[in-house]
Structure formats: structure tokens, C-alpha cells
Write an enzyme that holds these catalytic residues in place. Structure first.
Site, PDB file in Angstrom:
ATOM      1  N   SER A 261      -3.363  29.747   6.777  1.00  0.00           N
ATOM      2  CA  SER A 261      -3.221  31.102   6.267  1.00  0.00           C
ATOM      3  C   SER A 261      -3.862  31.207   4.872  1.00  0.00           C
ATOM      4  CB  SER A 261      -1.740  31.486   6.253  1.00  0.00           C
ATOM      5  OG  SER A 261      -1.578  32.874   6.079  1.00  0.00           O
ATOM      6  N   HIS A 402       0.238  33.276  14.712  1.00  0.00           N
ATOM      7  CA  HIS A 402      -0.111  32.764  13.383  1.00  0.00           C
ATOM      8  C   HIS A 402       0.851  31.633  13.028  1.00  0.00           C
ATOM      9  CE1 HIS A 402      -2.003  33.245   9.432  1.00  0.00           C
ATOM     10  NE2 HIS A 402      -0.806  33.147   8.872  1.00  0.00           N
TER      11      HIS A 402
END
Length: 421
Positions: A261, A402
Site C-alpha cells: 500500500s 487489498h
């Protein structure tokens, strides 16, 4: 019915308030754009060999990224002292050495320090290692009472027992699903992790962390072209590399920088900025990381500068809703890491990070890797999910969201065995 309509209207208003109202997840709505050629300089001259790439093209790209996106580090600062806080030769079921090392930095009566949690395989010395930041403290990666809990500022997360911006015992081992330490050790690699907020707290406030050590006179904020948080975190990774070069148990020529991320954005910038890193892994890094900015898909330059104005330098705001004015894009950041191995990874459901934009960035960085005789992405169509491309420039898109999963780590270990170890 009235209640349903009210809820829908309220959701739309809330989405608009947080800048999500017009998020584009439709490929048909991706604007037309032209990508810059990594092998053509800003003045239009063609780059035909590695010598010209190294002498002309790479420096001008790095200069632009530094001054207009991530921000320049306004000086140098070496480690002032090192303290071994704890060490054990019986970690991870007796397979690993665990070491907790604190690095101190001092300048003009100001100080910061951060702790590296290091696991090294007993069977291999010196060992190649992965180095990475974590989001909630070193103690979260393994359920081990010996790991010191950081006293640094933390984002509140009641599910992890984090209130009043303070890490607690409740979060011990809370992120162990993202860090298969035993698998990494069994593969013959070490792992070094750092709590990222010890280097620079992840908040729009430049009064703490490493930034104030570099302020001059009455400066309170970095200058327009000076480092945001991502560049500061990259600085911390380079200082960890300074330490690894002094540790005989670490093979400092085989250190792979990994990030997920926003920390995947960081790993790419760290890998481009510091050529001592032997390889770079970007996991779901999105805009400002591996994804092409000009696609305006999912996370965009405007949204990232609006929601997280401290991540990048202030000059990056010049390109909010103005991506076509950029004379480069993220494929050229990946290219700046060549010929060292780079792995870009996406997740099928993580549209915010723009998997297609991440793949295309790897694809369009490939000519620079080929200039060095290395293999990159050989086909213009994205691979099927869970079918990794393991070249010097590698890529996969997996099922799921994610996150960092076992599938991701299985691929990284196979790839690292091929190109690093």
C-alpha cells in the site's frame, strides 16, 4: 421506501464529502493520455544504450521525481549510535536468531530513534533478507512476548486495542497473517521490520518525526520541493541499510525492500533512490506507487493529495486533476530501478490501487530492463489471476482484496530465490 431513499441520499452526500463521489472504476471512462517514452529524454533525444541511460535519462527522471513528487531529502544524517536491545538464538521454533536493534540519530540537540526487529535463519550466515515497514508496530507481526512494543504515535484502531494513539499489548500478533516469518526463514531468507511511525508519524504534521532534525532557522514545514512522509520513510530504509552493512549476519548485497500500500509506494522510491537495495517489491501500491497516474482510475493524484497531503512534496499538488502536465509517469520510476529485480503485485478486487495501471507501468518500464539484457513483461495482455510472471521485472494479479497474502509471499520467495539469492 422513504427510509431507503434517505439512506441512499445520505450515502451519496457522505461519499462526496470524502472525495469519493466521482471515483472512476470504469475502463471506458479512462481519459485519453500519452505516456512518455522512458528511452527518450525530455529534450527528445533517443536513449540507445545503458551508458546514455545512466548519464542522461535516469538522472533527469530522478531529479523530477525528487523535486516534484516525493521531495528531496534536505541533507545527510548518519547513525549516531546503535544499541542491541534484545537477542535470542531460539526464535521461530528454534530456527532463527531474533535481534532487536535500535538506531539513534542526533542533530542540533534533536533526536529520533527507531527499532529494527530482525529474524535471521540459523542455517545461513550471512543471510539475504527482506526489509519492510509495518503499520502497527513490530510486535504485531509475530505473537511473541519478547518483541518490544513501540511507544511511538499510532493511528487509533479500537479493533487492535489502539486508543489515545498508543500501541498496546492487545495488538500483539494481530498482523501475523501478513508476515509468514517461519516460511521466510525456511526459504533461507531473513526478515527485518520497522514500525514506520517511529521514523515519521503518518499524520499531516511535520512537527515530529525526522523532519524537524533538518529544519533551518524558524522553519516549521518542508519547502515546496522537500520531502514528504514517503520520502522520509524511504530515508529510514536507507539508514537501515547503513546498519545492515555493519552486521556480519546480514548479506548486505542481497537486501530486498518490500512494501504494501503506501509502504509499497515507499519501497519503490527507496529502491530507486538507494541502489544498494538488491531488489524491490511493491504490493498493491496504487497511485504514486506502481500505478500510472494519467489513467485517473481509482485513487488519483488529487485524492491522494487531498486525503494525505503529507505523503508527497507540496509540488505534487500542481498535478492534482492535472496529470497530463506530468512529463513522466510511474513506469519511469520502475525503470529507474533497472537492472535490479522489481516485483509489482496487484489484487483483483483492489480497484482503488488500479491493477491494470500497475500492470501497464511494469509493461512500459520493460524497454529499460531490456536495454540491460533483462527480461520484463513480454505480453501486452494482463496475465490471468494467480498466474505470476517471474522475470527480472515480475508481475502478478491474485484473487482477493487489498492485503498481503500467503500467495503473495509464495511468489516473492520463488522470485527472490531466482534473482536475488
Amino acid at each position: 421506501m422513504k427510509k431507503l431513499v434517505f439512506c441512499l441520499l445520505f450515502s451519496l452526500l457522505l461519499s462526496n464529502a470524502y472525495g469519493q463521489f466521482d471515483v472512476n472504476y470504469d475502463e471506458d471512462k479512462v481519459p485519453e493520455f500519452k505516456l512518455s517514452d522512458p528511452l527518450k529524454s525530455f529534450n527528445g533525444s533517443k536513449i540507445r544504450n545503458t551508458k546514455k541511460w545512466e548519464k542522461k535519462r535516469r538522472p533527469e527522471l530522478m531529479d523530477f521525481f525528487s523535486k516534484n513528487i516525493y521531495g528531496e531529502v534536505p541533507g545527510q544524517l548518519a547513525i549516531s549510535s546503535v544499541e542491541i536491545l534484545e537477542e535470542s538464538a531460539e526464535a521461530i521454533n528454534g530456527k532463527a536468531i531474533r535481534k532487536q536493534v535500535e538506531l539513534f540519530f542526533e542533530k542540533e540537540n534533536k533526536q529520533i530513534h527507531f527499532t529494527i526487529l530482525l529474524y535471521l535463519p540459523k542455517q545461513l550466515t550471512p543471510a539475504p533478507i527482506f526489509v519492510a515497514y509495518n503499520f502497527y508496530g513490530n510486535h504485531t507481526i509475530v505473537n511473541d512476548v519478547n518483541i518490544i512494543i513501540s511507544e511511538a504515535w499510532a493511528k487509533n484502531n479500537p479493533s487492535f486495542g489502539i486508543i489515545n494513539n498508543q500501541l498496546t499489548e492487545q495488538s500483539r500478533g494481530a498482523r501475523s497473517d501478513r508476515w509468514p516469518v517461519e516460511k521466510i526463514i525456511d526459504a533461507g531468507f531473513g526478515l527485518a521490520v520497522i514500525y514506520y511511525c517511529e521514523v515519521d508519524p503518518d499524520k499531516d504534521d511535520f512537527s515530529d518525526g525526522v523532519h524537524p532534525l533538518f529544519y533551518v532557522d524558524d522553519q516549521q514545514q518542508p519547502a515546496e520541493d522537500e520531502w514528504g512522509a514517503i520520502s522520509a520513510w524511504a530515508w529510514g530504509l536507507s539508514r537501515s541499510m547503513d546498519y545492515f552493512e555493519t552486521d556480519d549476519a546480514v548479506d548486505a548485497s542481497k537486501v530486498i525492500v518490500f512494501g504494501h500500500s503506501r509502504l509499497g509506494k515507499t519501497s519503490l522510491w527507496a529502491g530507486a533512490s538507494d541502489r544498494r537495495f538488491a531488489g524491490v517489491i511493491s504490493n498493491n501500491s496504487g497511485c504514486g506507487g506502481a500505478a500510472l497516474s494519467k489513467r485517473r482510475f481509482g485513487e488519483t493524484v488529487w485524492r491522494i493529495n487531498r486525503s494525505f497531503p503529507h505523503w508527497f512534496c507540496k509540488n505534487f499538488k500542481n498535478y492534482s486533476k492535472n496529470e497530463n502536465a506530468l512529463p513522466l509517469d510511474q513506469h519511469e520510476l520502475i525503470a529507474c530501478i533497472a537492472p535490479r529485480p522489481v516485483y509489482i503485485a496487484s489484487a483483483e478486487e483492489d480497484l482503488w490501487a488500479d491493477p491494470k495501471g500497475e500492470f501497464l507501468a511494469a509493461l512500459y518500464a520493460t524497454p529499460v530492463f531490456e536495454l540491460y539484457g533483462k527480461k520484463g513483461i513480454e505480453h501486452t495482455i494482463m496475465p490471468p489471476v494467480n498466474q505470476a510472471i517471474h522475470n527480472t521485472l515480475a508481475y502478478h494479479i491474485r484473487t482477493g482484496k487489498h492485503n498481503v497474502t500467503d500467495y503473495d509471499w509464495d511468489q516473492y520467495l520463488k522470485w527472490a530465490e531466482m534473482f536475488i539469492k
